[in-house]
Design a protein around this motif. Structure first.
Motif, mmCIF file in Angstrom:
data_model
loop_
_atom_site.group_PDB
_atom_site.id
_atom_site.type_symbol
_atom_site.label_atom_id
_atom_site.label_comp_id
_atom_site.label_asym_id
_atom_site.label_seq_id
_atom_site.Cartn_x
_atom_site.Cartn_y
_atom_site.Cartn_z
ATOM 1 N N CYS A 94 -28.938 2.199 -24.447
ATOM 2 C CA CYS A 94 -28.423 3.135 -25.448
ATOM 3 C C CYS A 94 -28.307 4.884 -24.813
ATOM 4 C CB CYS A 94 -29.360 3.335 -26.466
ATOM 5 S SG CYS A 94 -30.903 4.370 -26.580
ATOM 6 N N ASN A 102 -30.406 6.344 -31.796
ATOM 7 C CA ASN A 102 -29.109 6.188 -30.969
ATOM 8 C C ASN A 102 -28.949 4.513 -30.830
ATOM 9 O OD1 ASN A 102 -28.558 8.787 -29.917
ATOM 10 N ND2 ASN A 102 -30.634 8.528 -29.154
ATOM 11 N N GLU A 103 -27.616 4.088 -31.128
ATOM 12 C CA GLU A 103 -27.438 2.517 -31.302
ATOM 13 C C GLU A 103 -27.713 2.046 -29.789
ATOM 14 O OE1 GLU A 103 -23.621 1.543 -32.863
ATOM 15 O OE2 GLU A 103 -23.673 -0.552 -32.027
ATOM 16 N N GLN A 104 -28.447 0.737 -29.904
ATOM 17 C CA GLN A 104 -28.559 -0.088 -28.859
ATOM 18 C C GLN A 104 -27.408 -1.218 -28.771
ATOM 19 O OE1 GLN A 104 -32.404 -1.809 -28.480
ATOM 20 N NE2 GLN A 104 -33.396 -0.028 -29.200
ATOM 21 N N TYR B 36 -28.201 -7.183 -37.396
ATOM 22 C CA TYR B 36 -27.713 -7.942 -36.134
ATOM 23 C C TYR B 36 -26.984 -9.502 -36.494
ATOM 24 C CZ TYR B 36 -28.684 -4.124 -33.224
ATOM 25 O OH TYR B 36 -28.745 -2.672 -32.654
ATOM 26 N N ASN B 98 -36.993 5.224 -30.708
ATOM 27 C CA ASN B 98 -35.725 4.324 -30.471
ATOM 28 C C ASN B 98 -35.966 2.945 -30.249
ATOM 29 O OD1 ASN B 98 -32.626 5.833 -30.689
ATOM 30 N ND2 ASN B 98 -32.576 4.219 -29.177
ATOM 31 N N LEU B 100 -36.614 -0.866 -31.480
ATOM 32 C CA LEU B 100 -36.169 -1.826 -32.727
ATOM 33 C C LEU B 100 -37.320 -3.004 -32.710
ATOM 34 C CD1 LEU B 100 -32.206 -2.458 -32.175
ATOM 35 C CD2 LEU B 100 -33.343 -0.992 -33.952
#
Lengths: 115, 112
Positions: A94, A102-104, B36, B98, B100
């Motif tokens: 990212c 922030n998108e992975q 996802y 950041n 997940l």
């Protein structure tokens, strides 16, 4: 197309024989992640690099190491693979440093088999 | 600590039927939430995400999800399922820095 590439897609190793998995990216992202995903389980974060700074998750075994020689490449080293390390290993990147999340972006994964 | 629960391990639907996959999260602040999809032997593809604003978010492949703060839920929906939607679906929450945090996943099978 900009992307995250993992090599090899399938890796077979012997119990105790060191193995290295590779991840490269053309996105020029400064953050790279390694996840371990065992069969029928959720991906679990092992560690990540923010630029050159290495960040290990607290429960990641010492058997797992990582190297990031440059922005584009990141390697996962398993020093002495055990049967329990058989899994899919996912790399993600990212663009860190911006406000908010922030998108992975994920690679296709490397499936590791330990014999 | 942040966590994600996907109560359904397996779901089977008929092609053309509607679909709802459940996701509940535990997070102290306003969460960043994601769905996802993972096809067999493949990596993860982002379907949609919620950061703020409109609680109904649209994603790719005809999927949508609704954020309900009062229920701590972020359920994924699709009005008409196609055979190609058969895959594993993961709900995730951003757990700070950041990172997940994923749920255990729901495996979707589609009958013709």
């Amino acid at each position: 197309d900009a992307m995250v590439i993992q090599n090899p897609r399938y890796q077979v190793t012997q119990f105790g024989k060191p193995v290295t998995l590779s991840c490269s990216q053309t996105l020029n992202h400064n953050v790279m992640y390694w996840y371990q995903q065992k069969s029928s389980q959720a991906p679990k974060l092992l560690f990540h690099y923010y630029d050159k700074d290495f960040n290990n998750e607290a429960d990641t075994p010492d058997n797992f190491q990582s190297r990031r020689p440059n922005t584009s490449f990141c390697f996962l080293d398993i020093r002495s693979p055990g049967l329990g390390d058989a899994a899919m290993y996912l790399c993600a990147t990212c663009r860190g440093g911006e406000w908010g999340y922030n998108e992975q972006f994920f690679g296709p994964g490397t499936r590791l088999t330990v014999l | 600590a942040q966590s994600v629960t996907q109560p359904d391990i397996h779901i089977t639907v008929s092609e053309g039927a509607s679909l709802e996959l459940r996701c509940n999260y535990s997070y102290g602040a306003t969460p960043y939430l994601f769905w996802y999809v993972q096809s067999p032997g493949q990596g993860l593809q982002l379907l949609l995400k919620y950061f703020s604003g409109d609680t109904l978010v649209q994603g790719i492949k005809g999927f949508e999800a609704e954020f309900k703060r009062s229920q701590s839920s972020f359920n994924l929906r699709k009005p008409s399922v196609h055979w190609s939607d058969a895959a594993e679906y993961f709900c995730a929450v951003e757990g700070g820095y950041n990172k997940l945090i994923f749920g255990a996943g729901t495996r979707l099978a589609v009958h013709p």
